[in-house]
Each structure stands twice: as C-alpha cells, then as structure tokens.
Design a protein around this motif. Structure first.
Motif, PDB file in Angstrom:
ATOM      1  N   HIS A  43       8.692 -29.482  45.004  1.00 31.57           N
ATOM      2  CA  HIS A  43       8.896 -28.043  45.101  1.00 31.57           C
ATOM      3  C   HIS A  43      10.354 -27.678  44.887  1.00 31.57           C
ATOM      4  O   HIS A  43      11.253 -28.502  45.039  1.00 31.57           O
ATOM      5  CB  HIS A  43       8.422 -27.522  46.469  1.00 31.57           C
ATOM      6  CG  HIS A  43       9.245 -28.003  47.604  1.00 31.57           C
ATOM      7  ND1 HIS A  43       9.039 -29.217  48.215  1.00 31.57           N
ATOM      8  CD2 HIS A  43      10.302 -27.438  48.232  1.00 31.57           C
ATOM      9  CE1 HIS A  43       9.915 -29.380  49.177  1.00 31.57           C
ATOM     10  NE2 HIS A  43      10.701 -28.321  49.208  1.00 31.57           N
ATOM     11  N   ASP A  54       8.790 -22.553  43.404  1.00 34.66           N
ATOM     12  CA  ASP A  54       7.536 -23.126  42.918  1.00 34.66           C
ATOM     13  C   ASP A  54       7.163 -24.399  43.650  1.00 34.66           C
ATOM     14  O   ASP A  54       8.037 -25.145  44.101  1.00 34.66           O
ATOM     15  CB  ASP A  54       7.646 -23.492  41.428  1.00 34.66           C
ATOM     16  CG  ASP A  54       7.848 -22.294  40.541  1.00 34.66           C
ATOM     17  OD1 ASP A  54       7.022 -21.376  40.601  1.00 34.66           O
ATOM     18  OD2 ASP A  54       8.843 -22.281  39.783  1.00 34.66           O
ATOM     19  N   VAL A  76      -0.390 -28.581  38.120  1.00 35.41           N
ATOM     20  CA  VAL A  76      -0.617 -27.212  38.565  1.00 35.41           C
ATOM     21  C   VAL A  76       0.669 -26.728  39.213  1.00 35.41           C
ATOM     22  O   VAL A  76       1.236 -27.411  40.069  1.00 35.41           O
ATOM     23  CB  VAL A  76      -1.796 -27.137  39.568  1.00 35.41           C
ATOM     24  CG1 VAL A  76      -1.991 -25.713  40.073  1.00 35.41           C
ATOM     25  CG2 VAL A  76      -3.074 -27.665  38.934  1.00 35.41           C
ATOM     26  N   ILE A  77       1.133 -25.561  38.782  1.00 34.48           N
ATOM     27  CA  ILE A  77       2.360 -24.982  39.316  1.00 34.48           C
ATOM     28  C   ILE A  77       1.972 -23.716  40.084  1.00 34.48           C
ATOM     29  O   ILE A  77       1.279 -22.847  39.544  1.00 34.48           O
ATOM     30  CB  ILE A  77       3.365 -24.664  38.192  1.00 34.48           C
ATOM     31  CG1 ILE A  77       3.666 -25.944  37.398  1.00 34.48           C
ATOM     32  CG2 ILE A  77       4.640 -24.052  38.766  1.00 34.48           C
ATOM     33  CD1 ILE A  77       4.443 -25.716  36.123  1.00 34.48           C
ATOM     34  N   LEU A  78       2.412 -23.647  41.341  1.00 32.13           N
ATOM     35  CA  LEU A  78       2.035 -22.538  42.217  1.00 32.13           C
ATOM     36  C   LEU A  78       3.261 -21.880  42.830  1.00 32.13           C
ATOM     37  O   LEU A  78       4.241 -22.560  43.148  1.00 32.13           O
ATOM     38  CB  LEU A  78       1.178 -23.059  43.381  1.00 32.13           C
ATOM     39  CG  LEU A  78      -0.103 -23.798  43.057  1.00 32.13           C
ATOM     40  CD1 LEU A  78      -0.614 -24.537  44.275  1.00 32.13           C
ATOM     41  CD2 LEU A  78      -1.147 -22.814  42.581  1.00 32.13           C
ATOM     42  N   ALA A  79       3.173 -20.585  43.052  1.00 31.69           N
ATOM     43  CA  ALA A  79       4.168 -19.891  43.861  1.00 31.69           C
ATOM     44  C   ALA A  79       3.975 -20.360  45.305  1.00 31.69           C
ATOM     45  O   ALA A  79       2.870 -20.769  45.687  1.00 31.69           O
ATOM     46  CB  ALA A  79       3.961 -18.379  43.762  1.00 31.69           C
ATOM     47  N   GLU A  81       3.557 -18.828  48.068  1.00 31.95           N
ATOM     48  CA  GLU A  81       2.477 -18.113  48.753  1.00 31.95           C
ATOM     49  C   GLU A  81       1.113 -18.658  48.345  1.00 31.95           C
ATOM     50  O   GLU A  81       0.207 -18.798  49.174  1.00 31.95           O
ATOM     51  CB  GLU A  81       2.537 -16.612  48.437  1.00 31.95           C
ATOM     52  CG  GLU A  81       3.806 -15.940  48.928  1.00 31.95           C
ATOM     53  CD  GLU A  81       4.987 -16.071  47.965  1.00 31.95           C
ATOM     54  OE1 GLU A  81       4.834 -16.622  46.848  1.00 31.95           O
ATOM     55  OE2 GLU A  81       6.085 -15.630  48.339  1.00 31.95           O
ATOM     56  N   HIS A  82       0.951 -18.978  47.084  1.00 37.96           N
ATOM     57  CA  HIS A  82      -0.325 -19.517  46.599  1.00 37.96           C
ATOM     58  C   HIS A  82      -0.530 -20.947  47.081  1.00 37.96           C
ATOM     59  O   HIS A  82      -1.658 -21.358  47.354  1.00 37.96           O
ATOM     60  CB  HIS A  82      -0.409 -19.427  45.071  1.00 37.96           C
ATOM     61  CG  HIS A  82      -0.443 -18.020  44.586  1.00 37.96           C
ATOM     62  ND1 HIS A  82      -1.601 -17.305  44.443  1.00 37.96           N
ATOM     63  CD2 HIS A  82       0.565 -17.182  44.232  1.00 37.96           C
ATOM     64  CE1 HIS A  82      -1.323 -16.090  44.017  1.00 37.96           C
ATOM     65  NE2 HIS A  82      -0.016 -15.992  43.880  1.00 37.96           N
ATOM     66  N   ALA A  83       0.562 -21.717  47.206  1.00 39.77           N
ATOM     67  CA  ALA A  83       0.455 -23.076  47.741  1.00 39.77           C
ATOM     68  C   ALA A  83      -0.055 -23.019  49.181  1.00 39.77           C
ATOM     69  O   ALA A  83      -0.908 -23.811  49.582  1.00 39.77           O
ATOM     70  CB  ALA A  83       1.801 -23.793  47.663  1.00 39.77           C
ATOM     71  N   LYS A  84       0.457 -22.067  49.955  1.00 43.35           N
ATOM     72  CA  LYS A  84       0.005 -21.946  51.343  1.00 43.35           C
ATOM     73  C   LYS A  84      -1.451 -21.487  51.401  1.00 43.35           C
ATOM     74  O   LYS A  84      -2.222 -21.969  52.230  1.00 43.35           O
ATOM     75  CB  LYS A  84       0.898 -20.981  52.120  1.00 43.35           C
ATOM     76  CG  LYS A  84       0.666 -21.054  53.606  1.00 43.35           C
ATOM     77  CD  LYS A  84       1.833 -20.513  54.382  1.00 43.35           C
ATOM     78  CE  LYS A  84       1.706 -20.880  55.842  1.00 43.35           C
ATOM     79  NZ  LYS A  84       2.877 -20.452  56.595  1.00 43.35           N
ATOM     80  N   ARG A  85      -1.854 -20.591  50.519  1.00 39.46           N
ATOM     81  CA  ARG A  85      -3.256 -20.169  50.452  1.00 39.46           C
ATOM     82  C   ARG A  85      -4.154 -21.352  50.081  1.00 39.46           C
ATOM     83  O   ARG A  85      -5.255 -21.497  50.610  1.00 39.46           O
ATOM     84  CB  ARG A  85      -3.429 -19.036  49.451  1.00 39.46           C
ATOM     85  CG  ARG A  85      -2.904 -17.719  49.937  1.00 39.46           C
ATOM     86  CD  ARG A  85      -3.224 -16.601  48.949  1.00 39.46           C
ATOM     87  NE  ARG A  85      -2.656 -15.364  49.409  1.00 39.46           N
ATOM     88  CZ  ARG A  85      -1.632 -14.742  48.834  1.00 39.46           C
ATOM     89  NH1 ARG A  85      -1.074 -15.236  47.746  1.00 39.46           N
ATOM     90  NH2 ARG A  85      -1.174 -13.606  49.323  1.00 39.46           N
ATOM     91  N   LEU A  86      -3.690 -22.190  49.159  1.00 45.99           N
ATOM     92  CA  LEU A  86      -4.451 -23.383  48.791  1.00 45.99           C
ATOM     93  C   LEU A  86      -4.594 -24.313  49.983  1.00 45.99           C
ATOM     94  O   LEU A  86      -5.682 -24.837  50.250  1.00 45.99           O
ATOM     95  CB  LEU A  86      -3.773 -24.108  47.620  1.00 45.99           C
ATOM     96  CG  LEU A  86      -4.401 -25.438  47.201  1.00 45.99           C
ATOM     97  CD1 LEU A  86      -5.830 -25.259  46.721  1.00 45.99           C
ATOM     98  CD2 LEU A  86      -3.544 -26.101  46.125  1.00 45.99           C
TER      99      LEU A  86
END
Length: 108
Positions: free
Chosen positions: A35, A39, A60-63, A65-70
């Motif tokens: 990270h 990202d 897979v690249i995530l923001a 916030e999206h990593a935490k949602r995942l």
C-alpha cells in the motif's frame, strides 16, 4: 448467459457484466499486499510445488476505503461460510499477538 458472452446480474439495481473470458477466474494460493497513502495493491499468484518461482496472474488496485469495505465483506462471508460448513482450519498457524514484536520471547 446473455448475448455477446456477457452475464448481467442485478445487485441492488446495479448491472454487473461478467465477460466469459473472466468468468472462469484465476486460481491463486498466494497473495502479496502492498500500500501507499492512496492505494492498496493486491497481487495474486499461484505457487506450484517444486517450482521456485511464482508468477503474478492478477493485480487489483483499491482505494483505502474500498480495501476496508473488501475486508468487511470478506469477514462477513467467512462468518457465513463457517456457520454453514464449520470452522476453517489453517494448518501450522501461529497464534496472533497484538504485541509490537511478534514472538513474545524476551530478548536481552
């Protein structure tokens, strides 16, 4: 399956397209997560016994916030899985600690 090798699923009013060439998926038994401030990068690979090199087959690249949602979605789905099929056992897993230095053995 819909025309043009597409699969459209309804999820909360959102249509999700799953192209046939992606639908089969990629098997991964190894992941590297890195990270930066903006990202999270998840690299997935397959390790084969007797082969000293693993090749990344998906990234897979995530923001953040999206990593935490995942993370939350995975936790929820693991709980559902375990309530239906039983606890997932991980062989040779060491107990986790919240101590800043992992092994708990005193050092001089």
């Amino acid at each position: 399956m819909a025309d043009n090798n597409q699969n459209n699923n309804q999820q909360g009013g959102l249509q999700v397209e799953l192209p046939q060439e992606v639908a089969q998926g990629q098997y991964a038994n190894f992941a590297v997560i890195t990270h930066s401030s903006s990202d999270f990068v998840l690299d997935f690979a397959r390790i084969v016994p007797g082969v000293p090199k693993a090749r990344i087959n998906s990234r897979v690249i995530l923001a953040p916030e999206h990593a935490k949602r995942l993370l939350m979605a995975l936790q929820e789905n693991i709980m559902r899985y375990e309530s239906q099929f039983g606890k997932i056992q991980i062989p040779n897993q060491q107990p986790r600690t919240i101590a800043p230095f992992g092994n708990g053995k005193p050092e001089a």
